[in-house]
Design a protein around this motif. Structure first.
Motif, PDB file in Angstrom:
ATOM      1  N   CYS A 167      11.768  63.625  14.096  1.00 44.44           N
ATOM      2  CA  CYS A 167      12.649  64.123  13.035  1.00 44.44           C
ATOM      3  C   CYS A 167      12.154  65.455  12.480  1.00 44.44           C
ATOM      4  O   CYS A 167      12.945  66.357  12.186  1.00 44.44           O
ATOM      5  N   LEU A 168      10.828  65.594  12.348  1.00 45.67           N
ATOM      6  CA  LEU A 168      10.280  66.866  11.886  1.00 45.67           C
ATOM      7  C   LEU A 168      10.548  67.983  12.888  1.00 45.67           C
ATOM      8  O   LEU A 168      10.840  69.123  12.502  1.00 45.67           O
ATOM      9  N   ILE A 169      10.460  67.680  14.189  1.00 49.02           N
ATOM     10  CA  ILE A 169      10.753  68.677  15.217  1.00 49.02           C
ATOM     11  C   ILE A 169      12.218  69.108  15.143  1.00 49.02           C
ATOM     12  O   ILE A 169      12.541  70.304  15.213  1.00 49.02           O
ATOM     13  N   ILE A 170      13.116  68.140  14.986  1.00 50.27           N
ATOM     14  CA  ILE A 170      14.543  68.464  14.894  1.00 50.27           C
ATOM     15  C   ILE A 170      14.834  69.290  13.648  1.00 50.27           C
ATOM     16  O   ILE A 170      15.611  70.261  13.692  1.00 50.27           O
ATOM     17  N   LEU A 171      14.195  68.950  12.526  1.00 51.21           N
ATOM     18  CA  LEU A 171      14.403  69.725  11.298  1.00 51.21           C
ATOM     19  C   LEU A 171      13.873  71.146  11.433  1.00 51.21           C
ATOM     20  O   LEU A 171      14.474  72.091  10.913  1.00 51.21           O
ATOM     21  N   ASN A 172      12.750  71.318  12.131  1.00 52.23           N
ATOM     22  CA  ASN A 172      12.228  72.670  12.352  1.00 52.23           C
ATOM     23  C   ASN A 172      13.154  73.494  13.248  1.00 52.23           C
ATOM     24  O   ASN A 172      13.313  74.702  13.050  1.00 52.23           O
ATOM     25  N   ILE A 173      13.769  72.833  14.243  1.00 52.70           N
ATOM     26  CA  ILE A 173      14.738  73.544  15.088  1.00 52.70           C
ATOM     27  C   ILE A 173      15.962  73.943  14.272  1.00 52.70           C
ATOM     28  O   ILE A 173      16.481  75.065  14.400  1.00 52.70           O
ATOM     29  N   LEU A 174      16.433  73.027  13.428  1.00 54.57           N
ATOM     30  CA  LEU A 174      17.554  73.367  12.555  1.00 54.57           C
ATOM     31  C   LEU A 174      17.199  74.485  11.589  1.00 54.57           C
ATOM     32  O   LEU A 174      18.052  75.304  11.222  1.00 54.57           O
ATOM     33  N   GLN A 175      15.938  74.540  11.181  1.00 56.08           N
ATOM     34  CA  GLN A 175      15.504  75.587  10.265  1.00 56.08           C
ATOM     35  C   GLN A 175      15.593  76.969  10.904  1.00 56.08           C
ATOM     36  O   GLN A 175      15.823  77.970  10.223  1.00 56.08           O
ATOM     37  N   ILE A 176      15.420  77.015  12.227  1.00 59.59           N
ATOM     38  CA  ILE A 176      15.482  78.300  12.932  1.00 59.59           C
ATOM     39  C   ILE A 176      16.916  78.812  13.017  1.00 59.59           C
ATOM     40  O   ILE A 176      17.183  80.001  12.819  1.00 59.59           O
ATOM     41  N   TYR A 177      17.854  77.905  13.291  1.00 60.22           N
ATOM     42  CA  TYR A 177      19.225  78.315  13.576  1.00 60.22           C
ATOM     43  C   TYR A 177      20.169  78.133  12.383  1.00 60.22           C
ATOM     44  O   TYR A 177      21.350  78.472  12.486  1.00 60.22           O
ATOM     45  N   THR A 178      19.691  77.592  11.299  1.00 60.93           N
ATOM     46  CA  THR A 178      20.544  77.428  10.120  1.00 60.93           C
ATOM     47  C   THR A 178      19.800  77.955   8.893  1.00 60.93           C
ATOM     48  O   THR A 178      18.716  78.525   9.004  1.00 60.93           O
TER      49      THR A 178
END
Length: 250
Positions: A167-178
């Motif tokens: 979940c932390l990895i997915i949130l970090n990816i979302l942080q890059i693109y959003t």
């Protein structure tokens, strides 16, 4: 013809990698089953002298369940490493480095989780819930914990903590693109997604879904808080930067 040879070569290598992961998981299962009593002793609450078993085969299947959870958890790590080694020749240098860093971060995350955080959570939860059996004075209420129920609760807690890193990895990816404002705006959708994931991986009862969904929401809110603090830190750095004088600019 060359394509067929290359395809056969990669299929053979994939079979070898899969065989390594399977035999590694089987070896872990045999090892944990050999030391099954010591393994249960590690997770026993402090001061507890006995567990209750009401079925003839309950202890055997409890041992089997515990060893299966351990072997498949570590076997999944072996399978991911073998998958990385299989895909590494076809990755770019930055992709290989990023994947390797994620695997190393996951390794240290779960080592710290199970060595430090997991025992503390078990100790705190045991003190909280076992204290209710000692608050009755008018009647004699005896608390006798059942081994299978105790390990079932540990398994639910393990699921909640295990899915924390992805979940932390997915949130970090979302942080890059959003942006943070979008994640704050659609916070309700994130809550629904968390409980949907909990409903998918847990038994159909409200307590199990809450034990899984609530930590996911906590991870989400912590990520948003750190993101906000990071933005404020970057603003303070830009404000405190010295302004170039006219003489220095010429």
């Amino acid at each position: 013809m060359n394509r067929i040879k290359i395809s056969i070569y990669y299929l053979q290598e994939l079979n070898y990698r899969l065989t390594y992961a399977i035999f590694g998981t089987i070896f872990l299962f045999i090892t944990t089953y050999t030391y099954k009593q010591g393994l249960i002793f590690i997770f026993l609450p402090k001061g507890l002298s006995h567990f209750v078993s009401i079925g003839l085969t309950e202890i055997f299947f409890t041992y089997l369940q515990l060893c299966t959870i351990f072997s498949f958890s570590f076997g999944l790590g072996i399978a991911l490493i073998q998958l990385y080694l299989f895909l590494r020749p076809g990755l770019y240098a930055f992709e290989s480095k990023t994947t390797f860093n994620v695997l190393i971060a996951a390794f240290f995350f779960y080592i710290c989780l199970y060595l430090f955080l997991f025992p503390i959570i078990i100790k705190v939860l045991w003190k909280i819930f076992s204290s209710y059996s000692q608050n009755f004075i008018a009647i004699d209420l005896t608390f006798e914990p059942r081994l299978q129920d105790y390990l079932t609760h540990l398994q639910q807690l393990n699921k909640a903590l295990t899915i924390g890193f992805p979940c932390l990895i997915i949130l970090n990816i979302l942080q890059i693109y959003t942006s943070r404002h979008i994640l704050v705006k659609y916070r309700g959708i994130a809550y629904i997604t968390a409980f949907s994931i909990a409903a998918f991986i847990t038994p159909p009862d409200v307590l199990s879904q809450t034990l899984i969904g609530l930590p996911l929401i906590i991870f989400y809110e912590i990520q948003l808080k750190f993101w906000h603090l990071h933005e404020e830190y970057k603003k303070n750095i830009l404000i405190r930067q010295p302004i170039k004088s006219y003489k220095n600019s010429h």
